[in-house]
Design a protein around this motif. Structure first.
Motif, mmCIF file in Angstrom:
data_model
loop_
_atom_site.group_PDB
_atom_site.id
_atom_site.type_symbol
_atom_site.label_atom_id
_atom_site.label_comp_id
_atom_site.label_asym_id
_atom_site.label_seq_id
_atom_site.Cartn_x
_atom_site.Cartn_y
_atom_site.Cartn_z
ATOM 1 N N PRO A 50 0.811 -1.231 0.000
ATOM 2 C CA PRO A 50 0.000 0.000 0.000
ATOM 3 C C PRO A 50 0.839 1.274 0.000
ATOM 4 O O PRO A 50 0.484 2.255 -0.657
ATOM 5 N N LEU A 51 1.971 1.274 0.686
ATOM 6 C CA LEU A 51 2.809 2.470 0.704
ATOM 7 C C LEU A 51 3.477 2.700 -0.648
ATOM 8 O O LEU A 51 3.606 3.840 -1.090
ATOM 9 N N SER A 52 3.884 1.634 -1.315
ATOM 10 C CA SER A 52 4.476 1.774 -2.654
ATOM 11 C C SER A 52 3.454 2.308 -3.644
ATOM 12 O O SER A 52 3.756 3.191 -4.456
ATOM 13 N N LEU A 53 2.248 1.780 -3.573
ATOM 14 C CA LEU A 53 1.198 2.257 -4.478
ATOM 15 C C LEU A 53 0.820 3.701 -4.169
ATOM 16 O O LEU A 53 0.540 4.483 -5.083
ATOM 17 N N ALA A 54 0.824 4.075 -2.892
ATOM 18 C CA ALA A 54 0.549 5.460 -2.516
ATOM 19 C C ALA A 54 1.633 6.374 -3.082
ATOM 20 O O ALA A 54 1.335 7.471 -3.590
ATOM 21 N N ALA A 55 2.882 5.942 -3.040
ATOM 22 C CA ALA A 55 3.983 6.751 -3.597
ATOM 23 C C ALA A 55 3.817 6.921 -5.099
ATOM 24 O O ALA A 55 4.061 8.008 -5.640
ATOM 25 N N VAL A 56 3.383 5.881 -5.783
ATOM 26 C CA VAL A 56 3.146 5.969 -7.227
ATOM 27 C C VAL A 56 2.049 6.998 -7.513
ATOM 28 O O VAL A 56 2.155 7.793 -8.457
ATOM 29 N N MET A 57 1.008 7.038 -6.706
ATOM 30 C CA MET A 57 -0.080 8.002 -6.918
ATOM 31 C C MET A 57 0.403 9.430 -6.696
ATOM 32 O O MET A 57 0.012 10.346 -7.417
ATOM 33 N N VAL A 58 1.273 9.634 -5.704
ATOM 34 C CA VAL A 58 1.828 10.973 -5.464
ATOM 35 C C VAL A 58 2.660 11.408 -6.672
ATOM 36 O O VAL A 58 2.554 12.548 -7.136
ATOM 37 N N VAL A 59 3.469 10.500 -7.208
ATOM 38 C CA VAL A 59 4.279 10.823 -8.390
ATOM 39 C C VAL A 59 3.370 11.147 -9.569
ATOM 40 O O VAL A 59 3.629 12.081 -10.337
ATOM 41 N N TRP A 60 2.278 10.397 -9.729
ATOM 42 C CA TRP A 60 1.319 10.643 -10.814
ATOM 43 C C TRP A 60 0.737 12.051 -10.689
ATOM 44 O O TRP A 60 0.635 12.788 -11.659
ATOM 45 N N MET A 61 0.337 12.446 -9.470
ATOM 46 C CA MET A 61 -0.226 13.783 -9.272
ATOM 47 C C MET A 61 0.818 14.868 -9.553
ATOM 48 O O MET A 61 0.515 15.875 -10.182
#
Length: 151
Positions: free
Chosen positions: A48-59
């Motif tokens: 979940p933390l890795s996927l959250a980091a990917v979403m931050v990079v996407w934004m």
């Protein structure tokens, strides 16, 4: 015609600003849920933390994309600026514009954005406006400015 300065429309990055925050919230909630269980380990939090980091990079990529492009329409020239740190500028004199091409994918049509490409004598677009709001109105305005009222 007054000078007009544009940037790509925010809605051009609808995924980065609408989908990514929702997914980010879900991944954070999932991480909190995993962390609250007594048998959880650090490895359980990794996904979940890795996927959250990917979403931050996407934004952040959406913000970068919006502010790293600027377009200017003046009475005598069309200009495209790219970059924040390193800059690249392409410019085309209005008198040299031979055609303006408008393209919109399905999602772009739904959100009212599109791409404009400006051609002079060559077969490649010299200047591109990517993801601009109201592209049909802009194309018509530019074509009337250069004296080519046909589409």
């Amino acid at each position: 015609m007054d000078n007009l300065t544009l940037r790509p429309a925010w809605r051009n990055w609808w995924g980065a600003f609408f989908v990514a925050p929702v997914l980010l919230l879900l991944f954070i909630v999932a991480g909190i849920g995993v962390a609250s269980t007594s048998s959880s380990s650090t490895a359980d939090l990794a996904t979940p933390l890795s996927l959250a980091a990917v979403m931050v990079v996407w934004m952040l990529s959406g913000v970068w994309g919006r502010f790293s492009h600027k377009y200017e329409i003046a009475a005598d020239r069309i200009t495209q600026h790219e970059g924040i740190i390193a800059r690249r500028q392409n410019s085309l004199r209005a008198a040299n514009i031979r055609s303006v091409q408008l393209s919109q994918g399905l999602v772009q049509r739904i959100f009212g954005v599109g791409n404009l490409e400006f051609y002079s004598a060559g077969d490649r677009a010299e200047v591109r406006f990517i993801g601009v709001h109201q592209p049909v109105m802009l194309r018509d305005r530019i074509e009337s400015m250069i004296g080519g009222g046909s589409h």
